[in-house]
Design a protein around this motif. Sequence first.
Motif, mmCIF file in Angstrom:
data_model
loop_
_atom_site.group_PDB
_atom_site.id
_atom_site.type_symbol
_atom_site.label_atom_id
_atom_site.label_comp_id
_atom_site.label_asym_id
_atom_site.label_seq_id
_atom_site.Cartn_x
_atom_site.Cartn_y
_atom_site.Cartn_z
ATOM 1 N N GLY A 68 0.803 -1.218 0.000
ATOM 2 C CA GLY A 68 0.000 0.000 0.000
ATOM 3 C C GLY A 68 0.840 1.273 0.000
ATOM 4 N N ARG A 69 2.130 1.136 0.198
ATOM 5 C CA ARG A 69 3.027 2.305 0.217
ATOM 6 C C ARG A 69 3.859 2.417 -1.063
ATOM 7 N N ILE A 70 4.063 1.269 -1.699
ATOM 8 C CA ILE A 70 4.753 1.259 -2.988
ATOM 9 C C ILE A 70 3.882 0.462 -3.954
ATOM 10 N N SER A 71 4.157 0.626 -5.231
ATOM 11 C CA SER A 71 3.367 -0.083 -6.243
ATOM 12 C C SER A 71 3.543 -1.589 -6.095
ATOM 13 N N LYS A 72 2.525 -2.308 -6.542
ATOM 14 C CA LYS A 72 2.615 -3.768 -6.481
ATOM 15 C C LYS A 72 3.762 -4.274 -7.353
ATOM 16 N N GLU A 73 4.071 -3.535 -8.417
ATOM 17 C CA GLU A 73 5.173 -3.938 -9.293
ATOM 18 C C GLU A 73 6.512 -3.895 -8.559
ATOM 19 N N LEU A 74 6.742 -2.819 -7.819
ATOM 20 C CA LEU A 74 8.017 -2.716 -7.105
ATOM 21 C C LEU A 74 8.055 -3.689 -5.932
ATOM 22 N N LEU A 75 6.929 -3.895 -5.277
ATOM 23 C CA LEU A 75 6.878 -4.874 -4.187
ATOM 24 C C LEU A 75 7.163 -6.273 -4.737
ATOM 25 N N ASN A 76 6.571 -6.615 -5.861
ATOM 26 C CA ASN A 76 6.841 -7.921 -6.479
ATOM 27 C C ASN A 76 8.306 -8.048 -6.894
ATOM 28 N N PHE A 77 8.881 -6.952 -7.353
ATOM 29 C CA PHE A 77 10.296 -6.960 -7.711
ATOM 30 C C PHE A 77 11.149 -7.235 -6.466
ATOM 31 N N LEU A 78 10.790 -6.602 -5.357
ATOM 32 C CA LEU A 78 11.499 -6.856 -4.101
ATOM 33 C C LEU A 78 11.365 -8.327 -3.711
ATOM 34 N N TYR A 79 10.199 -8.899 -3.899
ATOM 35 C CA TYR A 79 10.003 -10.327 -3.611
ATOM 36 C C TYR A 79 10.953 -11.192 -4.442
ATOM 37 N N VAL A 80 11.090 -10.847 -5.718
ATOM 38 C CA VAL A 80 11.998 -11.599 -6.598
ATOM 39 C C VAL A 80 13.426 -11.500 -6.071
ATOM 40 N N LEU A 81 13.845 -10.291 -5.685
ATOM 41 C CA LEU A 81 15.196 -10.121 -5.152
ATOM 42 C C LEU A 81 15.381 -10.928 -3.870
ATOM 43 N N ILE A 82 14.367 -10.961 -3.042
ATOM 44 C CA ILE A 82 14.431 -11.748 -1.809
ATOM 45 C C ILE A 82 14.562 -13.230 -2.151
ATOM 46 N N ASP A 83 13.711 -13.727 -3.049
ATOM 47 C CA ASP A 83 13.745 -15.139 -3.431
ATOM 48 C C ASP A 83 15.099 -15.553 -3.995
ATOM 49 N N ARG A 84 15.733 -14.649 -4.709
ATOM 50 C CA ARG A 84 16.994 -14.978 -5.382
ATOM 51 C C ARG A 84 18.218 -14.463 -4.621
ATOM 52 N N SER A 85 18.002 -13.996 -3.404
ATOM 53 C CA SER A 85 19.094 -13.491 -2.547
ATOM 54 C C SER A 85 19.904 -12.406 -3.249
ATOM 55 N N ARG A 86 19.197 -11.435 -3.818
ATOM 56 C CA ARG A 86 19.846 -10.355 -4.564
ATOM 57 C C ARG A 86 19.588 -8.975 -3.966
ATOM 58 N N VAL A 87 18.992 -8.900 -2.792
ATOM 59 C CA VAL A 87 18.706 -7.598 -2.184
ATOM 60 C C VAL A 87 19.993 -6.821 -1.925
ATOM 61 N N GLY A 88 21.096 -7.527 -1.723
ATOM 62 C CA GLY A 88 22.389 -6.867 -1.510
ATOM 63 C C GLY A 88 22.829 -6.003 -2.681
ATOM 64 N N ALA A 89 22.282 -6.257 -3.850
ATOM 65 C CA ALA A 89 22.629 -5.479 -5.052
ATOM 66 C C ALA A 89 21.649 -4.332 -5.286
ATOM 67 N N TRP A 90 20.785 -4.050 -4.306
ATOM 68 C CA TRP A 90 19.734 -3.041 -4.468
ATOM 69 C C TRP A 90 20.263 -1.711 -4.997
ATOM 70 N N ASP A 91 21.295 -1.159 -4.366
ATOM 71 C CA ASP A 91 21.801 0.164 -4.752
ATOM 72 C C ASP A 91 22.304 0.177 -6.193
ATOM 73 N N GLU A 92 23.027 -0.876 -6.582
ATOM 74 C CA GLU A 92 23.541 -0.946 -7.947
ATOM 75 C C GLU A 92 22.406 -1.107 -8.956
ATOM 76 N N ILE A 93 21.391 -1.871 -8.573
ATOM 77 C CA ILE A 93 20.225 -2.050 -9.446
ATOM 78 C C ILE A 93 19.516 -0.708 -9.645
ATOM 79 N N ALA A 94 19.359 0.041 -8.554
ATOM 80 C CA ALA A 94 18.711 1.359 -8.640
ATOM 81 C C ALA A 94 19.512 2.305 -9.538
ATOM 82 N N ARG A 95 20.843 2.263 -9.425
ATOM 83 C CA ARG A 95 21.684 3.116 -10.289
ATOM 84 C C ARG A 95 21.556 2.714 -11.760
ATOM 85 N N LYS A 96 21.525 1.416 -12.017
ATOM 86 C CA LYS A 96 21.366 0.929 -13.395
ATOM 87 C C LYS A 96 20.028 1.405 -13.956
ATOM 88 N N TYR A 97 18.972 1.291 -13.166
ATOM 89 C CA TYR A 97 17.650 1.740 -13.594
ATOM 90 C C TYR A 97 17.687 3.229 -13.933
#
Length: 178
Positions: A68-97
């Motif tokens: 309810g605070r972020i779009s379902k798309e970004l929340l689902n993306f966070l879920y994918v990162l969690i499932d694949r143990s990639r949250v540690g790359a969050w900052d680099e992913i944001a810069r790439k975007y």
Amino acid sequence: MDPLTVADTYGQALYDAAKEDSKVKEIGEELKALTKLFEEQPDLKRLFLVPTLAAGEKKKAAKKVFDGRISKELLNFLYVLIDRSRVGAWDEIARKYARLVDAADGFSKGVLYTAVPVTKEQLVRFEEEAGKAVNKRVKLGNHIDKTILGGATLYVDGKLIDMSLKNRLEQLRQRMLG
């Protein structure tokens, strides 16, 4: 997969999905806001990095905090990162975007190195001049490098333009010696 490849892969995937849904700007703003939140609340980000906590538990926490605070798309993306143990790359992913958004908007990013900070007006002038040099619109970040003594060094689109006092002195020294 090395971190750069992770950032490129996931940043591109998020950008492509956002573009397909016509939400590039919206997702970009949410991504910036969430990145800032992770910087301000490092324990929150660390929660998603704890290796002993199951992915399901991390996703439940993410849903509780962000639903309810972020779009379902970004929340689902966070879920994918969690499932694949990639949250540690969050900052680099944001810069790439952000780079992909800038490129789509016709911007190149660059860095202006100066001995002292430049004013907003000076930065705009440097962006205009750099844009003429590379035939693109340019956004510059200003980084301080006291070793250049004075003047500036500009790096944009793989091009280095060295207008520093240090470089001029080195050129003079080379002429005098050779």
